[in-house]
Design a protein around this motif. Structure first.
Motif, mmCIF file in Angstrom:
data_model
loop_
_atom_site.group_PDB
_atom_site.id
_atom_site.type_symbol
_atom_site.label_atom_id
_atom_site.label_comp_id
_atom_site.label_asym_id
_atom_site.label_seq_id
_atom_site.Cartn_x
_atom_site.Cartn_y
_atom_site.Cartn_z
ATOM 1 N N ALA A 142 0.885 -1.202 -0.041
ATOM 2 C CA ALA A 142 0.046 0.043 -0.074
ATOM 3 C C ALA A 142 0.998 1.222 -0.067
ATOM 4 O O ALA A 142 0.603 2.255 -0.754
ATOM 5 C CB ALA A 142 -0.920 -0.061 1.223
ATOM 6 N N LEU A 143 1.928 1.303 0.671
ATOM 7 C CA LEU A 143 2.889 2.241 0.810
ATOM 8 C C LEU A 143 3.621 2.497 -0.491
ATOM 9 O O LEU A 143 3.461 3.612 -1.054
ATOM 10 C CB LEU A 143 4.045 2.262 2.128
ATOM 11 C CG LEU A 143 4.881 3.331 1.999
ATOM 12 C CD1 LEU A 143 4.397 4.702 2.297
ATOM 13 C CD2 LEU A 143 5.978 2.998 3.036
ATOM 14 N N GLY A 144 3.963 1.571 -1.157
ATOM 15 C CA GLY A 144 4.408 1.558 -2.569
ATOM 16 C C GLY A 144 3.425 2.146 -3.491
ATOM 17 O O GLY A 144 3.760 3.121 -4.306
ATOM 18 N N ALA A 145 2.236 1.570 -3.572
ATOM 19 C CA ALA A 145 1.197 2.345 -4.450
ATOM 20 C C ALA A 145 0.740 3.642 -3.886
ATOM 21 O O ALA A 145 0.906 4.526 -5.065
ATOM 22 C CB ALA A 145 -0.198 1.463 -4.150
ATOM 23 N N PHE A 146 0.940 3.894 -3.037
ATOM 24 C CA PHE A 146 0.715 5.293 -2.767
ATOM 25 C C PHE A 146 1.768 6.215 -3.184
ATOM 26 O O PHE A 146 1.720 7.621 -3.594
ATOM 27 C CB PHE A 146 0.462 5.513 -1.061
ATOM 28 C CG PHE A 146 0.667 7.169 -0.694
ATOM 29 C CD1 PHE A 146 -0.596 7.854 -0.832
ATOM 30 C CD2 PHE A 146 1.436 7.752 -0.197
ATOM 31 C CE1 PHE A 146 -1.045 9.038 -0.452
ATOM 32 C CE2 PHE A 146 1.637 8.855 0.467
ATOM 33 C CZ PHE A 146 0.091 9.576 -0.016
ATOM 34 N N ILE A 147 2.935 5.900 -2.972
ATOM 35 C CA ILE A 147 4.128 6.498 -3.355
ATOM 36 C C ILE A 147 4.193 6.810 -4.829
ATOM 37 O O ILE A 147 4.553 7.818 -5.634
ATOM 38 C CB ILE A 147 5.566 5.910 -3.010
ATOM 39 C CG1 ILE A 147 5.615 6.045 -1.328
ATOM 40 C CG2 ILE A 147 6.618 6.503 -3.580
ATOM 41 C CD1 ILE A 147 6.788 5.468 -0.800
ATOM 42 N N SER A 148 3.905 5.557 -5.704
ATOM 43 C CA SER A 148 3.786 5.441 -7.080
ATOM 44 C C SER A 148 2.517 6.593 -7.453
ATOM 45 O O SER A 148 2.815 7.272 -8.533
ATOM 46 C CB SER A 148 3.453 4.301 -7.548
ATOM 47 O OG SER A 148 2.232 3.863 -7.297
ATOM 48 N N VAL A 149 1.519 6.573 -6.990
ATOM 49 C CA VAL A 149 0.502 7.616 -7.283
ATOM 50 C C VAL A 149 0.870 8.989 -7.099
ATOM 51 O O VAL A 149 0.844 9.895 -7.842
ATOM 52 C CB VAL A 149 -0.953 7.310 -6.510
ATOM 53 C CG1 VAL A 149 -1.677 8.466 -6.698
ATOM 54 C CG2 VAL A 149 -1.454 5.960 -6.965
#
Length: 603
Positions: free
Chosen positions: A563-570
């Motif tokens: 979830a953290l990676g997805a948030f950073i990617s967004v």
């Protein structure tokens, strides 16, 4: 002077070396008494002013000899003071001198107002005989027993008498069917089904445990209880107690038929005659998996192994970059152009995660570095995966102390009792105080539950419940499966005082009751009642370890990383889109500006 010799011989035969003499003798006789007492190493205090006699303390560290000459004026004042202040007790050994008569009716008339109860040590001494005295109950006649000696007896005869004479408790344990006021406790009358009801052990456990013991004492000592009931143990209000302790304090009852905690404030107004059990209060909980209280993905390796793995990956990335630059000096290779520093870092990270690389260069040295890095990462990943499986499958010992409970995310509850807050607040242990401030106090009254509700939450939730062990075990045996019983753990928060039988302060029956209850403990009767009313820890009888199912909480850190990676990617995507839009608008602005300038020049 034969009287002085008799007095000193009498008390020394009882090993008493402190004596208070209430006498009105001549100065010569008193001086002789002092001289002989000093020679016999007896500490002597002579009181001749009876109206100003010092008070008699019924409790003390040592036994004391008390001499009273009944021929003195105002001798009845000393008798009244001793009776009112409970001076006739086992601590004071009284010798009453009377030269005129030893007639039974005369003794009864002289001591008619004196409460000389069964724990008293009082002997009437006339010139021809010694008489042991006590009465079963205030208002009843004195029971007189001739000791078979006179004042002219020797010390050897006295020692022989004390050696052959049974103890006062043995001689006086027949209370002749008297009625004694007793007080018991029923905290929940609506649920009370009798003193032998085993269906709800956790309700009024200690009154039910104590009642048969005290009934056996009554049968043993041959008396009856005039029993009353209250619904509270007793709490102090400005020095006065309510409930059971209050009845003892006001002398409305002689003895309590319910055990409770020995506390300093209660000891000021009541005596405790015998402990019945040792109560233990613990936090009972189902030991959570390690992943519930810590990040299981960081647990397999120590800090040194993590550092070594990171060092190997960094070294591989650096070596690939160095090989690319060295090869470019000799003969450039198109496929080596991929190994820039960011790409090398991506390769090292992907290797640790068993992802490989999307390209295979033709250079042998680079292939060797990549192969050795992938092989080392395979060994590391295999060990890492195996350790995680072992951690998830083996029993957990994540919570072992009060500090562990405080730091864990586990919810805390406390059994609803009269002392639910007292011992947390009085505990000298800083860890217990910290647990109370952080986990219990913020919840307010929501932190306190009945035994049934608290144990139910232990079974179904991530919950630790502070409860009396016996009460908790009773519900656990009825509701838990065998495998659930095996997962139970306990942590003791604080030591509770002993649970004992209370009695009126300075009661005249204290030694009788204490002796008979001690006998019950020695022959196993008290232990039998404890086994009936105090439930022991349920045994773990589940065979085989089986498999442990994995839930969301076990992989939660991985989901959090995703979830953290997805948030950073967004966020990065939004940033890139924003930067691209700004650059496009800037370029359009510059193009328009240049076009405008060109048009102006042409014009």
């Amino acid at each position: 002077m034969e009287l002085i010799s008799f007095v000193l011989t009498y008390f020394l035969s009882k090993d008493l070396v402190m004596m208070t003499a209430y006498v009105c003798w001549t100065p010569e006789e008193i001086s002789e008494l002092y001289r002989r007492a000093n020679r016999a190493s007896v500490r002597l205090v002579v009181v001749s002013d009876f109206p100003r006699a010092p008070l008699m303390e019924p409790r003390g560290r040592f036994r004391e000899a008390m001499l009273l000459d009944l021929a003195c004026p105002d001798a009845e004042l000393i008798l009244e003071q001793a009776s009112a202040s409970r001076g006739f007790n086992c601590r004071h050994s009284w010798l009453l001198l009377h030269n005129a008569s030893s007639d039974r009716s005369f003794i009864e008339d002289t001591l008619a107002s004196c409460d000389i109860l069964p724990d008293a040590d009082v002997v009437w001494s006339s010139s021809e005989r010694l008489v042991d005295l006590y009465r079963i109950k205030p208002g009843l006649p004195l029971l007189q027993t001739e000791l078979g000696l006179a004042r002219n007896c020797s010390r050897q005869e006295m020692l022989a008498l004390w050696g052959a004479l049974p103890t006062a408790v043995s001689r006086r344990k027949d209370l002749r069917n008297m009625t004694m006021k007793g007080i018991s406790l029923v905290s929940q009358p609506a649920h009370f089904k009798g003193w032998s009801d085993l269906r709800n052990r956790q309700i009024d456990t200690f009154p039910k445990l104590t009642y048969p013991l005290m009934m056996l004492v009554a049968q043993d000592l041959h008396f009856r209880f005039d029993l009353r009931q209250v619904d509270l143990y007793g709490v102090a209000h400005n020095g006065s107690f309510d409930g059971l302790v209050g009845r003892l304090q006001c002398q409305e009852a002689e003895v309590g038929l319910a055990s409770f905690f020995i506390r300093p404030d209660r000891m000021q107004v009541a005596d405790f005659i015998s402990e019945t059990c040792v109560l233990t209060c613990t936090f009972i909980f189902r030991q959570p998996s390690r992943s519930a209280v810590s990040n299981v993905f960081l647990a397999p390796f120590s800090g040194g192994v993590w550092a070594a793995s990171g060092g190997v990956a960094a070294a591989a990335a650096g070596l690939l970059v160095a090989l690319r630059r060295a090869r470019e000096r000799c003969r450039p290779q198109p496929d080596l152009q991929l190994f820039t520093l960011p790409e090398a870092f991506t390769f090292a990270l992907g290797t640790l995660c068993q992802q490989g690389f999307h390209s295979t260069p033709a250079v042998t040295s680079v292939r060797a570095v990549m192969f050795s890095t992938l092989l080392a990462a395979l060994f590391v990943f295999t060990a890492y995966s195996a350790k995680i499986v072992a951690i998830l499958q083996t029993p957990s010992d994540a919570l072992r102390s009060i500090d562990d409970l405080t730091r864990s995310p586990m919810l805390i509850g406390v059994q609803e009792t009269t002392y639910k807050k007292v011992y947390f607040q009085e505990s000298p242990d800083e860890a217990t105080q910290q647990l109370y401030r952080r986990k219990i106090e913020p919840q307010g009254e929501r932190a306190y539950h009945s035994v049934v509700d608290g144990i139910a939450r232990v079974r179904t939730g991530f919950f630790a419940f502070q409860v009396e062990q016996s009460a908790g075990y009773d519900i656990i045996k009825q509701t838990f499966t065998e495998r659930e019983k095996c997962s139970l753990k306990e942590i003791e928060a604080f030591k509770l005082p002993l649970v004992a039988v209370p009695m009126r302060k300075h009661s005249g029956y204290r030694e009788l009751f204490a002796t008979r209850l001690r006998w019950q403990r020695e022959v196993g009767l008290m232990d039998r009642e404890r086994r009936i009313w105090l439930v022991s820890r349920p045994r773990c009888e589940a065979s085989g370890g089986g498999f442990v199912s994995i839930g969301i909480i076990d992989v939660l850190p991985a989901l959090q990383v995703l979830a953290l990676g997805a948030f950073i990617s967004v966020v990065l995507l939004a940033s890139e889109v924003g930067v691209h839009g700004i650059r496009r608008k800037t370029r359009q602005y510059h193009d328009a500006h240049q076009l405008h300038e060109q048009t102006t020049i042409d014009a």
